[in-house]
Enzyme design. Structure first.
Site, PDB file in Angstrom:
ATOM      1  N   LYS A 175       0.848  -1.202   0.000  1.00 37.17           N
ATOM      2  CA  LYS A 175       0.000   0.000   0.000  1.00 37.17           C
ATOM      3  C   LYS A 175       0.885   1.254   0.000  1.00 37.17           C
ATOM      4  O   LYS A 175       2.088   1.179   0.299  1.00 37.17           O
ATOM      5  CB  LYS A 175      -0.884  -0.012   1.234  1.00 37.17           C
ATOM      6  CG  LYS A 175      -0.105   0.118   2.536  1.00 37.17           C
ATOM      7  CD  LYS A 175      -0.949  -0.111   3.769  1.00 37.17           C
ATOM      8  CE  LYS A 175      -0.108   0.025   5.032  1.00 37.17           C
ATOM      9  NZ  LYS A 175      -0.828  -0.379   6.246  1.00 37.17           N
ATOM     10  N   ARG A 218     -10.548   0.763  14.808  1.00 40.14           N
ATOM     11  CA  ARG A 218     -10.425   1.564  13.600  1.00 40.14           C
ATOM     12  C   ARG A 218     -11.379   0.927  12.612  1.00 40.14           C
ATOM     13  O   ARG A 218     -12.587   1.025  12.748  1.00 40.14           O
ATOM     14  CB  ARG A 218      -8.951   1.511  13.158  1.00 40.14           C
ATOM     15  CG  ARG A 218      -8.411   2.758  12.568  1.00 40.14           C
ATOM     16  CD  ARG A 218      -6.917   2.648  12.325  1.00 40.14           C
ATOM     17  NE  ARG A 218      -6.531   1.518  11.465  1.00 40.14           N
ATOM     18  CZ  ARG A 218      -5.314   1.275  11.025  1.00 40.14           C
ATOM     19  NH1 ARG A 218      -4.324   2.065  11.372  1.00 40.14           N
ATOM     20  NH2 ARG A 218      -5.064   0.257  10.244  1.00 40.14           N
ATOM     21  N   HIS A 251      -6.291  -6.629  12.864  1.00 39.60           N
ATOM     22  CA  HIS A 251      -5.035  -5.867  12.841  1.00 39.60           C
ATOM     23  C   HIS A 251      -4.702  -5.453  14.273  1.00 39.60           C
ATOM     24  O   HIS A 251      -5.598  -5.106  15.050  1.00 39.60           O
ATOM     25  CB  HIS A 251      -5.216  -4.642  11.935  1.00 39.60           C
ATOM     26  CG  HIS A 251      -3.947  -3.952  11.527  1.00 39.60           C
ATOM     27  ND1 HIS A 251      -2.789  -4.621  11.194  1.00 39.60           N
ATOM     28  CD2 HIS A 251      -3.660  -2.625  11.377  1.00 39.60           C
ATOM     29  CE1 HIS A 251      -1.846  -3.735  10.862  1.00 39.60           C
ATOM     30  NE2 HIS A 251      -2.351  -2.526  10.961  1.00 39.60           N
ATOM     31  N   ARG A 308       1.091 -10.598   7.242  1.00 40.02           N
ATOM     32  CA  ARG A 308       0.999  -9.405   6.391  1.00 40.02           C
ATOM     33  C   ARG A 308       2.106  -8.397   6.709  1.00 40.02           C
ATOM     34  O   ARG A 308       1.831  -7.295   7.178  1.00 40.02           O
ATOM     35  CB  ARG A 308      -0.356  -8.701   6.595  1.00 40.02           C
ATOM     36  CG  ARG A 308      -1.598  -9.516   6.342  1.00 40.02           C
ATOM     37  CD  ARG A 308      -2.840  -8.612   6.396  1.00 40.02           C
ATOM     38  NE  ARG A 308      -2.884  -7.776   7.571  1.00 40.02           N
ATOM     39  CZ  ARG A 308      -3.506  -8.104   8.706  1.00 40.02           C
ATOM     40  NH1 ARG A 308      -4.171  -9.239   8.820  1.00 40.02           N
ATOM     41  NH2 ARG A 308      -3.474  -7.275   9.730  1.00 40.02           N
ATOM     42  N   TYR A 362      18.880  31.311   4.565  1.00 41.55           N
ATOM     43  CA  TYR A 362      17.848  32.222   5.051  1.00 41.55           C
ATOM     44  C   TYR A 362      17.889  32.373   6.566  1.00 41.55           C
ATOM     45  O   TYR A 362      18.026  31.388   7.295  1.00 41.55           O
ATOM     46  CB  TYR A 362      16.461  31.705   4.675  1.00 41.55           C
ATOM     47  CG  TYR A 362      16.141  31.745   3.212  1.00 41.55           C
ATOM     48  CD1 TYR A 362      16.334  32.911   2.458  1.00 41.55           C
ATOM     49  CD2 TYR A 362      15.616  30.628   2.577  1.00 41.55           C
ATOM     50  CE1 TYR A 362      16.011  32.934   1.100  1.00 41.55           C
ATOM     51  CE2 TYR A 362      15.291  30.645   1.236  1.00 41.55           C
ATOM     52  CZ  TYR A 362      15.492  31.803   0.498  1.00 41.55           C
ATOM     53  OH  TYR A 362      15.172  31.820  -0.820  1.00 41.55           O
ATOM     54  N   CYS A 410      16.376  24.846   2.479  1.00 43.17           N
ATOM     55  CA  CYS A 410      15.494  25.680   1.655  1.00 43.17           C
ATOM     56  C   CYS A 410      14.620  24.791   0.776  1.00 43.17           C
ATOM     57  O   CYS A 410      14.694  23.570   0.838  1.00 43.17           O
ATOM     58  CB  CYS A 410      16.311  26.637   0.795  1.00 43.17           C
ATOM     59  SG  CYS A 410      17.501  27.585   1.762  1.00 43.17           S
ATOM     60  N   ASP A 464      14.802  24.299  -2.403  1.00 42.29           N
ATOM     61  CA  ASP A 464      15.511  23.639  -3.504  1.00 42.29           C
ATOM     62  C   ASP A 464      16.937  23.248  -3.176  1.00 42.29           C
ATOM     63  O   ASP A 464      17.601  22.644  -4.010  1.00 42.29           O
ATOM     64  CB  ASP A 464      15.582  24.585  -4.710  1.00 42.29           C
ATOM     65  CG  ASP A 464      14.236  25.169  -5.048  1.00 42.29           C
ATOM     66  OD1 ASP A 464      13.291  24.381  -5.195  1.00 42.29           O
ATOM     67  OD2 ASP A 464      14.129  26.406  -5.124  1.00 42.29           O
TER      68      ASP A 464
HETATM   69  C1  LIG Z   1      -0.106  -1.473   6.852  1.00 37.81           C
HETATM   70  C2  LIG Z   1      -0.723  -2.713   7.259  1.00 37.81           C
HETATM   71  C3  LIG Z   1       0.041  -3.876   7.468  1.00 37.81           C
HETATM   72  C4  LIG Z   1       1.541  -3.874   7.482  1.00 37.81           C
HETATM   73  O1  LIG Z   1       1.992  -3.315   8.694  1.00 37.81           O
HETATM   74  P1  LIG Z   1       3.560  -3.172   8.997  1.00 37.81           P
HETATM   75  O2  LIG Z   1       3.607  -2.629  10.372  1.00 37.81           O
HETATM   76  O3  LIG Z   1       4.082  -2.205   7.989  1.00 37.81           O
HETATM   77  O4  LIG Z   1       4.146  -4.513   8.852  1.00 37.81           O
HETATM   78  C5  LIG Z   1      -0.625  -5.054   7.719  1.00 37.81           C
HETATM   79  N1  LIG Z   1      -1.967  -5.087   7.772  1.00 37.81           N
HETATM   80  C6  LIG Z   1      -2.729  -3.991   7.593  1.00 37.81           C
HETATM   81  C7  LIG Z   1      -4.204  -4.093   7.676  1.00 37.81           C
HETATM   82  C8  LIG Z   1      -2.140  -2.762   7.345  1.00 37.81           C
HETATM   83  O5  LIG Z   1      -2.908  -1.673   7.188  1.00 37.81           O
END
Ligand SMILES: *Cc1c(COP(=O)(O)O)cnc(C)c1O
Length: 372
Positions: free
Chosen positions: A38, A136, A165, A220, A261, A308, A310
């Site tokens: 992602k 969430r 998660h 994941r 600056y 700055c 650039d």
């Molecule tokens: C981003 C994300 C992950 C990966 O998490 P990391 O901490 O980068 O390993 C896994 N599952 C979900 C749902 C996520 O949003």
């Protein structure tokens, strides 16, 4: 412009990505590995990273949005692909047609997926998300029985997985991890009782590296794919991103003269300055002014005065940099150069944000180790 003299360049080492994915696959207790790509692969470029991850053993890819998933399909990537968060107006039909697995956190979302599946005349592959305590996305436990029953009854839907998660996996031993794991198993048991036979996935990078008991059938990892370790386990992960530039001008500055600056820095002695054509428009945070180093000519040197839009200026003392010399803003750290973690620590954020912010129109992206 030659490869050796970029104005500002992000170099992505796909060999490092492959190395990291092999390491994570070996650490996954036999679970399949979904490389999370992602956010344009955390700023590394989704398509090349996805290909490298698959070459190294990832058998799944994960994206947040369906649009990200469809971009991978458009690039010819056929690996099982899971996408989990979209707006209510999204049309799931193109995702179902492109064999993208979809996350569902509510009966409403499931219904919209099922309707899209009926429209295209193809079964949708769905991963039901239980909110185990991150609060969430995900289905609250109170509504979970209704969600699994609706999914079991929907003819156009195949439930592939139950997933969740973790909130605090990067703080090993945090009590929430065990509590979330317990609620996860309860939700899985309810899905089984409803006649479903899903796989389970819960572990991000931190849980993959610290909680083998939570690997289940699929893990994941995201950040660890890019070589950044959220739990400092000492695993041989290799940061894949280097941010570099080139000296465009070197000159002597007499003691007492000030730089950039606001004149926030004044030369305490005669010194040599190197001008680097990279600034906050290229991803160098201005708030690092006065507290960042770069790697130039085989050692660290401080940036003098304000960053700055650039450009920035490096204090090289009595050394003599030349136009064309390489400047590393951050890299893997092996030689002693600054790292994305170092920037993050100074800025009060995490290295995730540093690398993910590195996609800038003016910064060239270059890949090492591309096999395609
Ligand atoms: C981003 C994300 C992950 C990966 O998490 P990391 O901490 O980068 O390993 C896994 N599952 C979900 C749902 C996520 O949003």
């Amino acid at each position: 412009m030659t490869a050796s003299s970029p104005r500002a360049e992000v170099v992505i080492d796909l060999e490092a990505v492959r190395h990291n994915v092999s390491l994570l696959t070996a650490r996954a207790s036999g679970a399949a590995v979904m490389a999370v790509v992602k956010g344009d692969a955390y700023g590394h470029g989704a398509v090349p990273v996805a290909r490298a991850a698959v070459e190294a053993g990832a058998t799944w890819l994960g994206t947040c949005s369906l649009a990200e998933a469809l971009d991978l399909r458009a690039a010819g990537i056929t690996t099982p692909l899971f996408s989990w968060l979209d707006v209510p107006e999204v049309d799931f039909a193109p995702g179902i047609e492109a064999d993208v697995d979809l996350g569902a956190s509510s009966v409403d979302e499931l219904t919209r997926i099922a309707e899209a599946a009926e429209r295209v005349g193809k079964t949708a592959r769905v991963h039901l998300k239980i909110d185990t305590g991150l609060s969430r996305n995900g289905c609250p436990p109170a509504e979970w029985p209704a969600l699994v029953e609706a999914a079991a009854a929907a003819p156009s839907v195949e439930v592939v997985a139950v997933w969740s998660h973790l909130a605090c996996a990067d703080e090993p031993g945090h009590a929430s991890v065990d509590l979330q794991a317990k609620r996860f198993t309860e939700a899985y048991d309810l899905a089984r009782a409803a006649g479903l036979n899903p796989i389970r996935h819960l572990a991000n990078s931190a849980a993959l590296l610290t909680r083998p008991d939570l690997h289940f059938e699929l893990v994941r990892p995201g950040i660890a794919v890019y070589g950044l370790n959220p739990v400092d386990t000492g695993d041989d992960l290799r940061p894949a991103m280097t941010f570099r530039s080139t000296v465009v001008l070197a000159k002597r500055l007499p003691a007492g003269e000030s730089v950039s600056y606001g004149h926030t820095w004044t030369a305490p002695r005669d010194t040599t300055l190197a001008l680097v054509p990279t600034g906050y428009a290229d991803g160098v945070p201005r708030s690092l002014s006065g507290r960042m180093d770069v790697w130039l000519g085989g050692r660290r040197r401080p940036v003098a005065g304000r960053v700055c839009m650039d450009q920035l200026v490096v204090d090289c003392g009595d050394d003599a940099p030349s136009a064309g010399d390489e400047v590393v803003l951050f890299g893997a750290g092996g030689a002693g150069e600054p790292t994305a973690r170092e920037w993050a620590d100074k800025l009060g954020t995490i290295d995730y944000e540093i690398v993910t912010s590195m996609y800038r129109p003016r910064v060239r992206r270059r890949y090492l180790g591309d096999r395609s």
